[in-house]
Design an enzyme around this catalytic site. Structure first.
Site, short mmCIF file in Angstrom:
data_model
loop_
_atom_site.label_atom_id
_atom_site.label_comp_id
_atom_site.label_asym_id
_atom_site.label_seq_id
_atom_site.Cartn_x
_atom_site.Cartn_y
_atom_site.Cartn_z
N PHE A 287 27.45 -44.30 -34.72
CA PHE A 287 28.71 -45.00 -34.97
C PHE A 287 28.71 -45.65 -36.35
O PHE A 287 27.69 -45.77 -36.98
CB PHE A 287 28.97 -46.04 -33.87
CG PHE A 287 27.83 -46.98 -33.62
CD1 PHE A 287 27.64 -48.11 -34.41
CD2 PHE A 287 26.91 -46.73 -32.60
CE1 PHE A 287 26.58 -48.98 -34.16
CE2 PHE A 287 25.86 -47.59 -32.34
CZ PHE A 287 25.70 -48.71 -33.14
N ARG B 201 23.24 -54.26 -56.83
CA ARG B 201 22.28 -55.20 -57.40
C ARG B 201 22.93 -56.52 -57.83
O ARG B 201 22.48 -57.16 -58.77
CB ARG B 201 21.53 -54.59 -58.60
CG ARG B 201 20.98 -53.20 -58.37
CD ARG B 201 19.93 -53.15 -57.27
NE ARG B 201 19.35 -51.82 -57.18
CZ ARG B 201 19.73 -50.89 -56.30
NH1 ARG B 201 20.70 -51.17 -55.42
NH2 ARG B 201 19.14 -49.71 -56.26
N TYR C 34 17.51 -52.34 -43.80
CA TYR C 34 17.98 -53.26 -42.76
C TYR C 34 16.93 -54.21 -42.21
O TYR C 34 17.28 -55.22 -41.60
CB TYR C 34 18.67 -52.47 -41.66
CG TYR C 34 19.96 -51.88 -42.17
CD1 TYR C 34 21.10 -52.66 -42.30
CD2 TYR C 34 20.01 -50.55 -42.59
CE1 TYR C 34 22.27 -52.14 -42.81
CE2 TYR C 34 21.18 -50.02 -43.12
CZ TYR C 34 22.31 -50.82 -43.23
OH TYR C 34 23.46 -50.31 -43.75
N VAL D 51 28.95 -49.94 -43.52
CA VAL D 51 28.25 -50.76 -44.51
C VAL D 51 28.16 -49.99 -45.82
O VAL D 51 27.53 -48.92 -45.88
CB VAL D 51 26.84 -51.14 -44.01
CG1 VAL D 51 26.13 -52.00 -45.05
CG2 VAL D 51 26.91 -51.86 -42.68
N SER D 52 28.79 -50.50 -46.86
CA SER D 52 28.77 -49.80 -48.13
C SER D 52 29.17 -50.74 -49.26
O SER D 52 29.90 -51.71 -49.05
CB SER D 52 29.73 -48.60 -48.09
OG SER D 52 29.53 -47.74 -49.19
N VAL E 132 25.97 -58.35 -53.36
CA VAL E 132 27.15 -58.13 -52.53
C VAL E 132 26.75 -57.81 -51.09
O VAL E 132 27.26 -58.41 -50.13
CB VAL E 132 28.03 -57.00 -53.11
CG1 VAL E 132 29.21 -56.70 -52.18
CG2 VAL E 132 28.53 -57.37 -54.50
N LEU E 133 25.83 -56.87 -50.93
CA LEU E 133 25.41 -56.48 -49.58
C LEU E 133 24.78 -57.66 -48.85
O LEU E 133 25.09 -57.91 -47.67
CB LEU E 133 24.44 -55.31 -49.63
CG LEU E 133 23.94 -54.81 -48.27
CD1 LEU E 133 25.10 -54.29 -47.42
CD2 LEU E 133 22.88 -53.72 -48.44
N SER F 222 21.52 -45.80 -42.32
CA SER F 222 21.62 -44.66 -43.24
C SER F 222 20.42 -44.63 -44.18
O SER F 222 19.97 -43.56 -44.59
CB SER F 222 22.93 -44.75 -44.04
OG SER F 222 23.03 -46.00 -44.70
#
Length: 433
Positions: free
Chosen positions: A433, A100, A133, A92-93, A103-104, A128
């Site tokens: 992972f 902002r 989340y 996830v990046s 996108v995420l 991370s």
């Protein structure tokens, strides 16, 4: 176009899985997001061997990936010695220059819809950044310890019973994979949070390229076994400290993974490792919060346990997830679930076990349950995030209620459900992972 928080229009970036020839531009997003360098060719080959291209997602600006995520298809151990399909969320990046812009959020929402479409009742990840989340319904479901011992501090208590039939044997990790898998699979059968390892995941577990050792020894393996076969193993390495005082032991031994099927095997392995010569410090990370070592040590404070969260769980299908695990005691409650991302989860669900629900031959596995949608009055209300946190039995629902995250409508409902969802042993995942 969509609207930003400030009301200004922002572009909607198309999202789709990547193809193999797009992997390098995809991985470049990960490099920028996590401030890491490019993969070596050997690492790239290994990563691609377990990468599931059809479960990848990337948001594109033109032909350039700007945000990414992926999934590993797991079979995860849940309370009651059950194995459920689970989506292992990873990669996830977002590029720093595209933050902002939603996108995420768009990628994570699309991914959750895809997981539900595949029929997987839960998704899991390592966070991370812990603040991210819960926005997407993930709750902290397992916990882990990091241990640090100084020389001479790892002595076990006198009342720890030794098994003189156990023999310790040094082995090359790659040559001992069959023995390691036997031990791991035995532990997995009773420990929530572990996932089934195939050949690719075992190769990842023992992967040890010289360029990543930073002066440490190669990865070593010690097996604890008897005439019936392996009962435990440890994977570890050691590194010398060049700045130490002359002729004084200064090496640091790090345990990558230690698994044991019984207390005697655990004690034998730790006794060996924590008494190694020429070593001044011993480190172990990703240990379970109920590690028996903490109760076998003569002075458990010397382990210096540092807690941290482990697996985060997202409930994808309330009925499938709750009926897919077992329960520690009888429960009959109506749960009202809030879920703004997957509306099929929202509403009231009746979770019911029966005293005879374990069935023949199921002693010790807990009570089976049914979970169905109802219209009757709710006994308690919670967000899907909190349901995920409690799912593996490692985060108590009662604690979440004390934090104001669960609303009790019928007196005693929280205590009843909290007791039923709690589990022994605690959930544990030693693989990031």
């Amino acid at each position: 176009m969509t609207e930003s928080a400030a009301g200004a229009p922002r572009p909607a970036y198309p999202i789709r899985p990547i193809t193999p020839d797009e992997f390098d531009s995809y991985q470049l997003v990960d490099q920028h997001g996590f401030n890491i360098g490019p993969m070596t060719e050997d690492v790239r080959r290994l990563v691609i061997s377990w990468f599931e291209f059809d479960r990848s997602l990337a948001a594109f600006d033109g032909g350039t990936p700007i945000g990414i995520t992926a999934i590993y298809s797991f079979r995860l151990s849940v309370p009651g010695s059950e194995l459920l399909p689970a989506a292992g969320v990873t990669w996830v990046s977002v590029l720093p220059t595209y933050r902002r812009r939603g996108v995420l959020s768009s990628i994570m929402r699309r991914q959750l819809e895809d997981v539900r479409g595949r029929g997987e009742p839960i998704a899991v990840l390592w966070a991370s950044e812990a603040a991210i989340y819960s926005r997407y319904g993930y709750g902290r479901a397992s916990w882990q310890f990091r241990f640090t011992f100084r020389r001479g501090e790892g002595v076990l208590a006198a009342n720890v019973v030794a098994d003189h039939g156990l023999v310790l044997r040094l082995a090359d990790p790659s040559a001992a994979l069959t023995e390691l898998a036997k031990v791991y699979d035995t532990v997995l059968a009773g420990r929530p949070g572990l996932f089934v390892r195939n050949e690719s995941w075992w190769q990842r577990t023992i992967y040890d390229p010289p360029e990543d050792r930073h002066g440490a020894s190669p990865l070593r393996c010690v097996l604890a076994e008897d005439d019936s076969g392996p009962r435990g193993y440890a994977l570890y390495s050691a590194v010398g400290q060049p700045d130490g005082e002359p002729f004084l032991p200064a090496d640091v031994l790090t345990v990558r993974e230690l698994m044991a099927v019984d207390p005697a095997a655990s004690a034998a392995l730790w006794t060996d490792l924590l008494s190694r010569d020429l070593t001044s410090e011993f480190r172990a990370r990703l240990r379970p919060v109920d590690d028996p070592l903490l109760f076998q040590l003569a002075d458990p404070r010397r382990a210096r346990p540092q807690p941290a969260d482990g697996l985060w769980v997202r409930i994808i299908d309330v009925a499938g997830a709750l009926a897919g695990r077992r329960y520690s005691c009888p429960v009959d409650v109506v749960i009202e679930v809030r879920d703004d991302i997957l509306p099929a989860n929202a509403g009231r669900w009746r979770l019911t076990t029966a005293a005879g629900a374990a069935g023949a031959g199921d002693a010790g596995r807990g009570l089976a349950a049914s979970c169905v949608r109802v219209t009757s009055e709710a006994d308690l209300v919670l967000d899907v995030t909190q349901l995920g946190a409690a799912y593996l039995g490692g985060t108590r629902l009662g604690t979440l209620a004390e934090a104001g995250l669960v609303t009790e409508l019928r007196p005693g409902a929280v205590r009843q459900l909290s007791a039923a969802m709690s589990w022994d042993p605690a959930p544990w995942c030693p693989t990031v992972f």
